[in-house]
Design a protein around this motif. Structure first.
Motif, PDB file in Angstrom:
ATOM      1  N   LEU A   1     -11.640   5.084   0.340  1.00 53.64           N
ATOM      2  CA  LEU A   1     -10.532   4.341  -0.276  1.00 53.64           C
ATOM      3  C   LEU A   1      -9.356   5.238  -0.639  1.00 53.64           C
ATOM      4  N   ARG A   2      -9.417   6.504  -0.250  1.00 43.61           N
ATOM      5  CA  ARG A   2      -8.411   7.449  -0.754  1.00 43.61           C
ATOM      6  C   ARG A   2      -6.982   7.089  -0.354  1.00 43.61           C
ATOM      7  N   ASN A   3      -6.825   6.413   0.779  1.00 46.31           N
ATOM      8  CA  ASN A   3      -5.470   6.027   1.194  1.00 46.31           C
ATOM      9  C   ASN A   3      -5.181   4.553   0.968  1.00 46.31           C
ATOM     10  N   GLU A   4      -5.979   3.941   0.115  1.00 53.14           N
ATOM     11  CA  GLU A   4      -5.858   2.486  -0.054  1.00 53.14           C
ATOM     12  C   GLU A   4      -5.217   2.079  -1.376  1.00 53.14           C
ATOM     13  N   ASP A   5      -4.589   3.013  -2.075  1.00 54.32           N
ATOM     14  CA  ASP A   5      -3.909   2.681  -3.332  1.00 54.32           C
ATOM     15  C   ASP A   5      -2.920   1.547  -3.099  1.00 54.32           C
ATOM     16  N   TYR A   6      -2.881   0.578  -4.014  1.00 55.40           N
ATOM     17  CA  TYR A   6      -1.983  -0.551  -3.785  1.00 55.40           C
ATOM     18  C   TYR A   6      -1.461  -1.143  -5.087  1.00 55.40           C
ATOM     19  N   VAL A   7      -0.400  -1.905  -4.910  1.00 57.83           N
ATOM     20  CA  VAL A   7       0.157  -2.712  -5.983  1.00 57.83           C
ATOM     21  C   VAL A   7       0.201  -4.134  -5.447  1.00 57.83           C
ATOM     22  N   SER A   8      -0.194  -5.094  -6.242  1.00 58.27           N
ATOM     23  CA  SER A   8      -0.061  -6.462  -5.769  1.00 58.27           C
ATOM     24  C   SER A   8       0.605  -7.330  -6.827  1.00 58.27           C
TER      25      SER A   8
ATOM     26  N   TYR B   1       0.848  -1.192   0.000  1.00 59.32           N
ATOM     27  CA  TYR B   1       0.000   0.000   0.000  1.00 59.32           C
ATOM     28  C   TYR B   1       0.881   1.239   0.000  1.00 59.32           C
ATOM     29  N   THR B   2       0.409   2.276  -0.702  1.00 59.63           N
ATOM     30  CA  THR B   2       1.252   3.466  -0.824  1.00 59.63           C
ATOM     31  C   THR B   2       1.140   4.375   0.397  1.00 59.63           C
ATOM     32  N   ALA B   3       0.126   4.130   1.235  1.00 53.73           N
ATOM     33  CA  ALA B   3      -0.042   4.990   2.413  1.00 53.73           C
ATOM     34  C   ALA B   3      -0.466   4.142   3.603  1.00 53.73           C
ATOM     35  N   ASN B   4      -0.303   4.700   4.793  1.00 50.49           N
ATOM     36  CA  ASN B   4      -0.817   4.012   5.966  1.00 50.49           C
ATOM     37  C   ASN B   4      -2.327   4.079   5.968  1.00 50.49           C
ATOM     38  N   SER B   5      -2.947   3.092   6.577  1.00 55.02           N
ATOM     39  CA  SER B   5      -4.398   3.080   6.682  1.00 55.02           C
ATOM     40  C   SER B   5      -4.849   4.183   7.624  1.00 55.02           C
ATOM     41  N   ASP B   6      -6.088   4.646   7.424  1.00 51.37           N
ATOM     42  CA  ASP B   6      -6.673   5.626   8.338  1.00 51.37           C
ATOM     43  C   ASP B   6      -7.004   4.988   9.682  1.00 51.37           C
ATOM     44  N   HIS B   7      -6.942   3.673   9.721  1.00 51.86           N
ATOM     45  CA  HIS B   7      -7.401   2.971  10.920  1.00 51.86           C
ATOM     46  C   HIS B   7      -6.224   2.339  11.640  1.00 51.86           C
ATOM     47  N   ARG B   8      -6.174   2.603  12.929  1.00 54.21           N
ATOM     48  CA  ARG B   8      -5.031   2.175  13.704  1.00 54.21           C
ATOM     49  C   ARG B   8      -4.879   0.649  13.704  1.00 54.21           C
ATOM     50  N   GLU B   9      -6.068  -0.035  13.789  1.00 49.13           N
ATOM     51  CA  GLU B   9      -5.993  -1.489  13.915  1.00 49.13           C
ATOM     52  C   GLU B   9      -5.728  -2.189  12.572  1.00 49.13           C
ATOM     53  N   ALA B  10      -5.861  -1.449  11.476  1.00 44.48           N
ATOM     54  CA  ALA B  10      -5.670  -2.086  10.173  1.00 44.48           C
ATOM     55  C   ALA B  10      -4.209  -2.469   9.963  1.00 44.48           C
TER      56      ALA B  10
END
Lengths: 275, 397
Positions: free
Chosen positions: B383-390, B37-46
């Motif tokens: 989903l704004r901080n959920e950009d990813y590469v897999s 993921y390109t950014a940290n999640s907005d959620h602490r527990e994620a």
């Protein structure tokens, strides 16, 4: 979202099995004798080739393709094919892929036609999805091999115009040399030069000339066998690309004729259930 | 889970019992997957910025002697590092199949696909989405069904009786991507009092007439798409499965280089606003581009929902534009690059998927998704901080 997996372009073998027709082409010499011009003589050969192959009803076979690049590296494809003869139109055919493993179970169904475009479906087993696909892509490679879709499609007399060139010998056999010119759209060729056995009337060798008129590929067919005392089929087909140095060997195995296939075996539903 | 145990036992009995003439056939794949993921999640527990998982799917097939009857069982398992909910097991198929020239019967857990579109298959309603598998995949859970097909010269008629409902899989609170509030897991509610035991029905007619492929369908039962209701007690999103009646039409015209596509549905129900949804578009292919073996396809689709901004999904007035490359090489290299643009809010979803065979038994898949301009779209803004590469490497056998 974009379900990209739905859209994977898996090269299709559509009419691979119908290549049988090409390799079984035969000719009645007497018809040729009456023909006048080179064009008439060429056409007479093609008509007779077509008639000689009539009545095979259906065939099933196994195919193995070995692709070789210029460095000599090989990769293998295996598939099974079924063809149903359709009187008065192109044949129906189905191809099921066994190798490479990632396309195992993928199957294609083709209703070929001599004048209007072929109808074609592809079954993607992972998605349980049958996709109708375009049959326009005649000149593209089949499964990354040196065989183009048009090389392995159902061969109908009307698909070409012809010209008788002369006689020659090939591997000690007397042959007719006939040129044919694709009459259908989107072919990658300007002409084919075929050497056809003078006695048994199947092709030994075909040269393919590209859109610029340059020699592109040479196909050599060997290990011919006669089935049901009438139908000649090549056991080995070697296609060499003269421009890239790549080649593909296609070998045929387990030919069976008149196996009792019916129209119902060549439907998009049947495509899903064949193993 | 109880159902799963039943099927596991049945599976064992079937394949070990004598009397089956044909050999067991096996095929499947084992895959390793990693997401960055390109950014940290907005959620602490994620989970943090990377994740890994392993999955396996094997199809066991056994003919029952006469060639017309067979059993197919396809277990699937994923073990995920970061999200407990994504670690899951399912029978994609657990079917007894019987075929004749005019009839087909399929009994058990099955998978069925309806539709023609690229971006979203609105008519496709039989199977529940295995949503934890990812938002760009189209994975489905096995659906209990009696599926009867009558094959005729005038087209194929199908009847589905579906005793038993599968809840959608949902990302756990430690998974990504996830909504602002976590999903209430294992705590779904239903409109119908019989809940997941409701018996659903569907009918479908399909035919291919010259260049046209047509499908007409009707479905009556529990909607596969839940509505999410805010549960004040524990601050979660609770899935609510309503009853729906859905009429569908799917149509494709295959005209040389053009594929013209349409999917259209009307959805009616007591708990929802009756409305229409549609996807319409085309794919145009250029074959053997510039005398190479490469084919290039242009994909464009318009996505519509009559409910507009009130739609239960973000694709209510959107356009997909994509380009597909097929190299037609020995390794079957292909790629699809697309962008879905929201014509109302301007939000955009970019995605890339590329595949290449490695050797003869392996395949590499690369995926990337990113969202931009999401601020005007409540659903996509999560989903704004959920950009990813897999990347996935799968071994096929």
């Amino acid at each position: 979202m974009i379900s990209i997996a739905d859209g994977k372009t898996i090269p299709t073998s559509h009419k691979l099995a119908s290549m049988l027709l090409l390799s079984a082409s035969t000719l009645v010499a007497s018809t040729v004798a009456f023909a006048q011009t080179a064009e008439e003589k060429g056409l007479a050969i093609a008509v007779e080739m077509d008639q000689r192959n009539e009545g095979f009803v259906d065939t099933t076979s196994k195919m193995k393709m070995i692709l070789r690049n210029r460095a000599g590296n090989e990769s293998t494809r295996t598939m099974r094919s079924m063809v149903l003869e359709v009187n008065g139109d192109g044949d129906k055919s189905m191809t099921i892929f066994d190798e490479p493993a990632d396309v195992k179970g993928t199957a294609s169904l083709t209703f070929s036609h001599s004048t209007k475009p072929d109808e074609q479906w592809l079954y993607l087993p992972a998605l349980k999805r049958v996709k109708r696909i375009s049959s326009k892509n005649k000149s593209g490679p089949f499964m990354g091999s040196e065989f183009a879709f048009e090389d392995i499609s159902s061969q109908e007399v009307d698909k070409y115009t012809y010209k008788f060139i002369g006689e020659d010998t090939f591997n000690g056999r007397d042959v007719f040399v006939v040129e044919s010119y694709p009459a259908y759209k989107n072919s990658g060729y300007t002409r084919l030069v075929s050497m056809i056995d003078k006695e048994e009337y199947y092709p030994h060798r075909i040269e393919y000339y590209d859109r610029k008129g340059a020699l592109l590929k040479i196909l050599v067919q060997s290990d011919h066998q006669k089935y049901l005392d009438k139908y000649w089929r090549a056991g080995t087909m070697e296609m060499t690309n003269e421009q890239t140095g790549k080649s593909t060997t296609l070998s045929w195995d387990n030919y069976e004729f008149k196996t009792g296939l019916s129209k119902a075996d060549f439907s998009s539903k049947a495509l899903k259930r064949f193993r | 889970m109880r159902m799963m145990r039943f099927y596991s036992t049945a599976c064992l009995l079937l394949f070990t019992s004598p009397g089956f003439a044909d050999e067991l056939e096996l095929r499947g794949n084992v895959a390793l997957q990693t997401e960055l993921y390109t950014a940290n999640s907005d959620h602490r527990e994620a989970m943090q910025r990377s994740n890994a998982s392993v999955s396996g799917e094997v199809e066991f097939y056994k003919g029952l002697g006469d060639g017309d009857r067979n059993i197919v069982v396809t277990p699937f398992l994923r073990i995920d590092q970061g999200d407990r909910e994504r670690t899951h097991f399912d029978f994609r198929e657990f079917l007894y199949q019987q075929n004749s020239d005019n009839w087909e019967l399929r009994l058990g857990l099955g998978k069925v696909f309806w539709g023609v579109a690229e971006s979203r298959n609105v008519v496709d309603i039989i199977n529940q989405t295995d949503a934890v598998e990812g938002i760009t995949t189209n994975e489905k859970l096995g659906q209990p069904m009696v599926h009867l097909t009558r094959l005729t010269e005038k087209g194929d008629f199908e009847l589905f009786v579906m005793p038993g409902f599968r809840e959608r899989t949902l990302t756990g609170s430690d998974g990504r991507p996830r909504p602002v509030l976590p999903f209430a897991l294992g705590n779904a509610t239903y409109e119908d009092s019989s809940e997941e035991s409701h018996v659903d029905f569907a009918l479908r007619y399909t035919n291919a007439i010259e260049e046209w492929d047509i499908g007409i369908s009707v479905f009556q039962g529990t909607s596969r798409d839940p509505l999410f209701r805010f549960n004040q007690a524990d601050l979660t999103l609770r899935p609510f499965y309503y009853q729906v009646q859905q009429f569908g039409l799917d149509l494709q015209a295959t005209l040389e280089s053009w594929l013209l596509k349409l999917e259209l549905i009307q959805r009616n129900g007591d708990e929802i606003e009756n409305h229409a949804e549609a996807v319409a578009g085309f794919e145009y292919s250029f074959y053997s581009v510039l005398e190479t073996d490469t084919d290039i396809g242009i994909v464009a689709e318009y996505l519509y929902d009559e409910m507009g901004e009130d739609a239960y999904h973000p694709l209510q007035n959107d356009i997909l534009v994509g380009i597909r490359f097929a190299l037609n090489d020995e390794q079957s290299t292909d790629a699809l690059i697309g962008v879905i643009s929201d014509l109302d809010g301007g939000a955009q979803t970019f995605s890339i998927e590329a595949n290449r065979r490695i050797g003869s038994e392996f395949k590499l898949t690369l995926d990337a998704v990113l969202w931009t301009n999401t601020s005007d779209d409540e659903q996509l803004d999560a989903l704004r901080n959920e950009d990813y590469v897999s990347a996935t490497v799968a071994w096929f056998f």
